[in-house]
Structure formats: structure tokens, C-alpha cells
Write a protein that holds these residues in place. Sequence first.
Motif, PDB file in Angstrom:
ATOM      1  N   GLU A 263     -32.578  14.211  23.381  1.00 50.57           N
ATOM      2  CA  GLU A 263     -32.717  15.600  23.813  1.00 50.57           C
ATOM      3  C   GLU A 263     -32.575  15.769  25.321  1.00 50.57           C
ATOM      4  O   GLU A 263     -32.217  16.847  25.801  1.00 50.57           O
ATOM      5  CB  GLU A 263     -34.072  16.152  23.363  1.00 50.57           C
ATOM      6  CG  GLU A 263     -35.265  15.423  23.921  1.00 50.57           C
ATOM      7  CD  GLU A 263     -36.577  16.007  23.414  1.00 50.57           C
ATOM      8  OE1 GLU A 263     -36.614  17.221  23.127  1.00 50.57           O
ATOM      9  OE2 GLU A 263     -37.559  15.259  23.303  1.00 50.57           O
ATOM     10  N   VAL A 266     -28.712  16.611  26.169  1.00 57.24           N
ATOM     11  CA  VAL A 266     -27.940  17.600  25.405  1.00 57.24           C
ATOM     12  C   VAL A 266     -27.163  18.547  26.306  1.00 57.24           C
ATOM     13  O   VAL A 266     -26.122  19.081  25.912  1.00 57.24           O
ATOM     14  CB  VAL A 266     -28.875  18.406  24.469  1.00 57.24           C
ATOM     15  CG1 VAL A 266     -29.520  17.496  23.447  1.00 57.24           C
ATOM     16  CG2 VAL A 266     -29.934  19.159  25.278  1.00 57.24           C
ATOM     17  N   VAL A 294     -20.917  19.788  18.237  1.00 55.26           N
ATOM     18  CA  VAL A 294     -22.226  19.533  18.819  1.00 55.26           C
ATOM     19  C   VAL A 294     -23.240  20.348  18.035  1.00 55.26           C
ATOM     20  O   VAL A 294     -23.049  21.556  17.817  1.00 55.26           O
ATOM     21  CB  VAL A 294     -22.262  19.922  20.311  1.00 55.26           C
ATOM     22  CG1 VAL A 294     -23.655  19.688  20.886  1.00 55.26           C
ATOM     23  CG2 VAL A 294     -21.225  19.120  21.090  1.00 55.26           C
ATOM     24  N   LEU A 298     -32.212  20.604  17.330  1.00 60.16           N
ATOM     25  CA  LEU A 298     -32.757  19.259  17.475  1.00 60.16           C
ATOM     26  C   LEU A 298     -33.462  18.847  16.200  1.00 60.16           C
ATOM     27  O   LEU A 298     -34.015  19.666  15.476  1.00 60.16           O
ATOM     28  CB  LEU A 298     -33.736  19.214  18.651  1.00 60.16           C
ATOM     29  CG  LEU A 298     -33.130  19.368  20.058  1.00 60.16           C
ATOM     30  CD1 LEU A 298     -34.234  19.546  21.079  1.00 60.16           C
ATOM     31  CD2 LEU A 298     -32.262  18.175  20.404  1.00 60.16           C
ATOM     32  N   LEU A 317     -30.089  15.375  19.128  1.00 60.08           N
ATOM     33  CA  LEU A 317     -29.115  16.389  18.750  1.00 60.08           C
ATOM     34  C   LEU A 317     -27.951  15.692  18.068  1.00 60.08           C
ATOM     35  O   LEU A 317     -27.320  14.808  18.650  1.00 60.08           O
ATOM     36  CB  LEU A 317     -28.623  17.152  19.983  1.00 60.08           C
ATOM     37  CG  LEU A 317     -27.748  18.373  19.701  1.00 60.08           C
ATOM     38  CD1 LEU A 317     -28.560  19.454  18.990  1.00 60.08           C
ATOM     39  CD2 LEU A 317     -27.159  18.925  20.984  1.00 60.08           C
ATOM     40  N   THR A 319     -24.415  14.910  16.928  1.00 68.57           N
ATOM     41  CA  THR A 319     -23.105  15.177  17.521  1.00 68.57           C
ATOM     42  C   THR A 319     -22.042  14.401  16.755  1.00 68.57           C
ATOM     43  O   THR A 319     -22.253  13.233  16.414  1.00 68.57           O
ATOM     44  CB  THR A 319     -23.088  14.758  19.000  1.00 68.57           C
ATOM     45  OG1 THR A 319     -24.139  15.446  19.686  1.00 68.57           O
ATOM     46  CG2 THR A 319     -21.760  15.087  19.649  1.00 68.57           C
TER      47      THR A 319
END
Length: 342
Positions: A263, A266, A294, A298, A317, A319
Motif C-alpha cells: 500500500e 500504490v 491497477v 486494497l 493493491l 496489479t
Amino acid sequence: MKRTAMFTGVALAVIGAINYTMLSARRTSAAAPAAVERASEIAAAGPGVVEALSEEIRVSTQVGGRLERVLVDEGDAVKAGQVLAVIGNDDYRARVASAEATLRLREADRRRIHNGARDQERRDAAAAVREADAVVASVTADVERRRGLFKEAVISRAELDKAEELFGVARAKADSARDRLSLVEAGSREEDVARADAEVALAQAALDEARAVLEKTYVRAPIDGVVFRRHRKAGENVSTQFDSPIVTLADRSRVRVRVDVDETDVAKLGEGQAAYVTANAFGDRRFPGRIVRVGRMLGKKNVRTDEPAERVDTKVLETLVELNDGHELPLGLRVQAFISSK
């Protein structure tokens, strides 16, 4: 003399040590900027797992029954719509045949009603009218003659009444023949035509339903892809009441990596950003790619590194990194992803 030699040796050793230390310091100071420069090129890093473009698709059946055939094996490439397996369907075939026969029968009835009477029926009705008219003409002449005879008292009242009764019957038959001819020439009634059309539509719907159920006994590939696992063999039973996949497919035309980004990093992410992944099994080899998605929320970590000191409560996060190649990487392989600075 010996003492002088000893002092000289110690001095040389000290000088050598000092020179080595200074040389090492120079090398370290020269390497440090390069290391800092390489680190500054990486915006974020995190563990990831390799997956196919479509992710894994577990292909099941829409009808229960016994698997008659499984037509693919692990590693086979398949096309969308290709038959992968067949469920025993003799009863479904019989239903289709019955529905087809019913439809043909209803269509024949509709044609008969739409077309109305045949030419032969029209000719027969017209002939019946002419015959009835001829009988009426003959009986009329006989009645007129008998009325004259009755006036002359040649015949009795009973004979005249009998002749008039025959005249009435002849006229009634002539009227009936004309009504039948009129009905034949008028064609079918509107409600009969509508009923026939509706019966054909119902028969067609029943046939479509029977064919749709039969089609469900052919398990087809939903996408172009590769068979990664075959779960069932011919002769096994499958059901729709519980999860019973027959094969697992995936589209490997493109390979992606689902990365867990901490996090704290991000804000450094964006679609189109360059990235690469490494895997222990492939040594120092890098597999380049770019970020294609993306996450917007979270969540908990998806990829575990099996390290004892790993924190599992870290927010990450999710991705997606699409690799330029990466077809050598097996699905499910854990990798380390590095995302370049914007």
C-alpha cells in the motif's frame, strides 16, 4: 640485523593493508552510485503469480448423465465451440425425433386449412347441386300433374300429399347441396386458421426446446485455449447438482502476472508502466511486460512467499502485469515483479 628485517616486514604488511583498504573503499564508493541509480529506477516491487489471459476456466456440463466420450487430453489446443465431451443422449435424440414428427403433422393440418377445399371437392359439391336441382325439377312437374289430377278427382288426397312431401324433401336436399357448395367455396374460417397457426408455433417451440437440450449434451470449449487438466473419463457420471468439471481450459495466447503491491507504493503505479518479473527457476532471466490494470481497492495479500518473517496483515493493491512473452512460465508459478518508475 634480524630485528631490522622483522621491523621492515611488519612495515610492508601495514602499508599493504592500508593500500587494500583504500582500494576497497574506492570500489565501494564507485559501485554505490550505480546501485542507488538502479534502485531509483524501480517504483515498486512485490510477489506475483503467473496466470493466463482468461484465467482458468473449469468447463462443466449443463445436463447430468454418463460421459459417453471425452475427446481431448491435457495439453491439447482447442478452438471456441469445439466439442470437448459428449454426454449420453439417446433419450434426447428420441425427443427431437418425436418433436419433428409432431411439427410435420401440425404443418400438414395448417396447409389443409389454409388451402381450403380441393378442386375435386368443389366439383363434387357443384355436381351435387345440379343433381338436386334436377330432382326438384322432376318432382315439381310431378306435383303439378298430380294437383291437376286431384282437381279432376282422378287421384285421392293422400296421393297428392305424398307427392308434395317428396317435393319438400327434394327442395331441402337442394338447399343443403347449395349450402355445402357455398361453404367449400368460402374456404376455412378465420378461427380455424388461427388455431392451426398456433398449433404449428407450439410444435416448433417444442422442437426448439428438444434440440436445445440435446445440444447441451455436447460440452463445447467456451474460448480458444489449451487443456490444462482433464478431470473426468468416459463412463463417469456428471451432475449439475455439484461442481463436477470435465476439463480446465485457459487462454495462453498472452500471459499475465497478478502482483501484490504494498500500500505504500500504490501512488507510483499507472497503466502502461513498464515492468518485469523474475523466477528462481529461471535464474537471472527477466521477463518484461507492462501494467494493464491497477486495482481500485486494497485487500489482503494473495501471494505468500513462505518466509517465516512475512507479514500476512499487510494491505496490498492487486496489479496486473501483461508479459511480452513469458510462455515458458507455467501457470501458478510464483515470481517476483519489479515495476519501473513512471
